[in-house]
Motif scaffolding. Sequence first.
Motif, PDB file in Angstrom:
ATOM      1  N   PHE A  23      -2.408  -3.451  -0.228  1.00  0.00           N
ATOM      2  CA  PHE A  23      -3.428  -2.424  -0.343  1.00  0.00           C
ATOM      3  C   PHE A  23      -4.659  -2.939   0.393  1.00  0.00           C
ATOM      4  O   PHE A  23      -5.005  -4.110   0.283  1.00  0.00           O
ATOM      5  CB  PHE A  23      -3.796  -2.172  -1.822  1.00  0.00           C
ATOM      6  CG  PHE A  23      -2.740  -1.457  -2.594  1.00  0.00           C
ATOM      7  CD1 PHE A  23      -2.824  -0.095  -2.805  1.00  0.00           C
ATOM      8  CD2 PHE A  23      -1.664  -2.153  -3.125  1.00  0.00           C
ATOM      9  CE1 PHE A  23      -1.847   0.576  -3.537  1.00  0.00           C
ATOM     10  CE2 PHE A  23      -0.691  -1.497  -3.850  1.00  0.00           C
ATOM     11  CZ  PHE A  23      -0.779  -0.126  -4.060  1.00  0.00           C
ATOM     12  N   THR A  24      -5.309  -2.073   1.163  1.00  0.00           N
ATOM     13  CA  THR A  24      -6.518  -2.457   1.881  1.00  0.00           C
ATOM     14  C   THR A  24      -7.637  -1.485   1.525  1.00  0.00           C
ATOM     15  O   THR A  24      -7.389  -0.462   0.870  1.00  0.00           O
ATOM     16  CB  THR A  24      -6.305  -2.430   3.408  1.00  0.00           C
ATOM     17  OG1 THR A  24      -5.975  -1.098   3.803  1.00  0.00           O
ATOM     18  CG2 THR A  24      -5.200  -3.379   3.829  1.00  0.00           C
ATOM     19  N   THR A  25      -8.848  -1.793   1.973  1.00  0.00           N
ATOM     20  CA  THR A  25      -9.970  -0.875   1.780  1.00  0.00           C
ATOM     21  C   THR A  25     -10.671  -0.660   3.112  1.00  0.00           C
ATOM     22  O   THR A  25     -10.605  -1.512   4.006  1.00  0.00           O
ATOM     23  CB  THR A  25     -11.001  -1.433   0.778  1.00  0.00           C
ATOM     24  OG1 THR A  25     -11.552  -2.631   1.291  1.00  0.00           O
ATOM     25  CG2 THR A  25     -10.375  -1.686  -0.582  1.00  0.00           C
ATOM     26  N   GLU A  26     -11.312   0.487   3.232  1.00  0.00           N
ATOM     27  CA  GLU A  26     -12.150   0.756   4.396  1.00  0.00           C
ATOM     28  C   GLU A  26     -13.221   1.763   3.988  1.00  0.00           C
ATOM     29  O   GLU A  26     -12.997   2.559   3.061  1.00  0.00           O
ATOM     30  CB  GLU A  26     -11.347   1.254   5.582  1.00  0.00           C
ATOM     31  CG  GLU A  26     -10.758   2.629   5.446  1.00  0.00           C
ATOM     32  CD  GLU A  26      -9.976   3.065   6.679  1.00  0.00           C
ATOM     33  OE1 GLU A  26     -10.086   4.239   7.034  1.00  0.00           O
ATOM     34  OE2 GLU A  26      -9.249   2.233   7.272  1.00  0.00           O
ATOM     35  N   PRO A  27     -14.374   1.728   4.644  1.00  0.00           N
ATOM     36  CA  PRO A  27     -15.454   2.647   4.278  1.00  0.00           C
ATOM     37  C   PRO A  27     -15.056   4.089   4.537  1.00  0.00           C
ATOM     38  O   PRO A  27     -14.360   4.394   5.503  1.00  0.00           O
ATOM     39  CB  PRO A  27     -16.611   2.248   5.199  1.00  0.00           C
ATOM     40  CG  PRO A  27     -16.245   0.933   5.765  1.00  0.00           C
ATOM     41  CD  PRO A  27     -14.760   0.800   5.694  1.00  0.00           C
ATOM     42  N   GLU A  28     -15.505   4.949   3.638  1.00  0.00           N
ATOM     43  CA  GLU A  28     -15.266   6.376   3.836  1.00  0.00           C
ATOM     44  C   GLU A  28     -16.362   6.895   4.753  1.00  0.00           C
ATOM     45  O   GLU A  28     -17.513   6.513   4.648  1.00  0.00           O
ATOM     46  CB  GLU A  28     -15.312   7.119   2.503  1.00  0.00           C
ATOM     47  CG  GLU A  28     -14.917   8.564   2.634  1.00  0.00           C
ATOM     48  CD  GLU A  28     -14.893   9.260   1.292  1.00  0.00           C
ATOM     49  OE1 GLU A  28     -13.891   9.937   1.030  1.00  0.00           O
ATOM     50  OE2 GLU A  28     -15.854   9.134   0.554  1.00  0.00           O
ATOM     51  N   ALA A  39      -3.845  -4.852  -7.120  1.00  0.00           N
ATOM     52  CA  ALA A  39      -2.570  -4.200  -6.812  1.00  0.00           C
ATOM     53  C   ALA A  39      -1.751  -5.058  -5.839  1.00  0.00           C
ATOM     54  O   ALA A  39      -0.533  -5.210  -6.017  1.00  0.00           O
ATOM     55  CB  ALA A  39      -2.815  -2.810  -6.234  1.00  0.00           C
ATOM     56  N   SER A  40      -2.390  -5.624  -4.833  1.00  0.00           N
ATOM     57  CA  SER A  40      -1.682  -6.495  -3.886  1.00  0.00           C
ATOM     58  C   SER A  40      -1.174  -7.755  -4.580  1.00  0.00           C
ATOM     59  O   SER A  40      -0.060  -8.220  -4.325  1.00  0.00           O
ATOM     60  CB  SER A  40      -2.603  -6.877  -2.725  1.00  0.00           C
ATOM     61  OG  SER A  40      -2.941  -5.740  -1.966  1.00  0.00           O
ATOM     62  N   ASP A  41      -1.989  -8.310  -5.475  1.00  0.00           N
ATOM     63  CA  ASP A  41      -1.585  -9.509  -6.218  1.00  0.00           C
ATOM     64  C   ASP A  41      -0.392  -9.236  -7.133  1.00  0.00           C
ATOM     65  O   ASP A  41       0.451 -10.118  -7.333  1.00  0.00           O
ATOM     66  CB  ASP A  41      -2.753 -10.051  -7.036  1.00  0.00           C
ATOM     67  CG  ASP A  41      -3.833 -10.685  -6.162  1.00  0.00           C
ATOM     68  OD1 ASP A  41      -3.579 -10.902  -4.950  1.00  0.00           O
ATOM     69  OD2 ASP A  41      -4.941 -10.941  -6.687  1.00  0.00           O
TER      70      ASP A  41
END
Length: 101
Positions: free
Chosen positions: A95-100, A82-84
């Motif tokens: 868009f980033t990710t992080e642990p739930e 999505a960022s690309d």
Amino acid sequence: MPETVTVPRTRLRPKTERPKLHKVILVNDDYTPREFVVTVLKGEFHMSEDQAQRVMITAHRRGVCVVAVFTKDVAETKATRASDAGRAKGYPLQFTTEPEE
């Protein structure tokens, strides 16, 4: 007469742990057009028009918005793709990710 001792057979089933989940987060910026963000959300995250609009507006108002929750590999792949897509069009869409928790 000898005593017969019977020992029950027990099978040990290994417990498999569920994979840790990660959130995909949309970070708001002041340059990427709203329509483009909606298009990316619909294409990469398979959202309806209405869902994509709500996520985009929430990120716009609050600065960030959780888009979806996946396993780590899937979350990182979707966030990167999505960022690309934004970078390919010249936008700083992130868009980033992080642990739930």
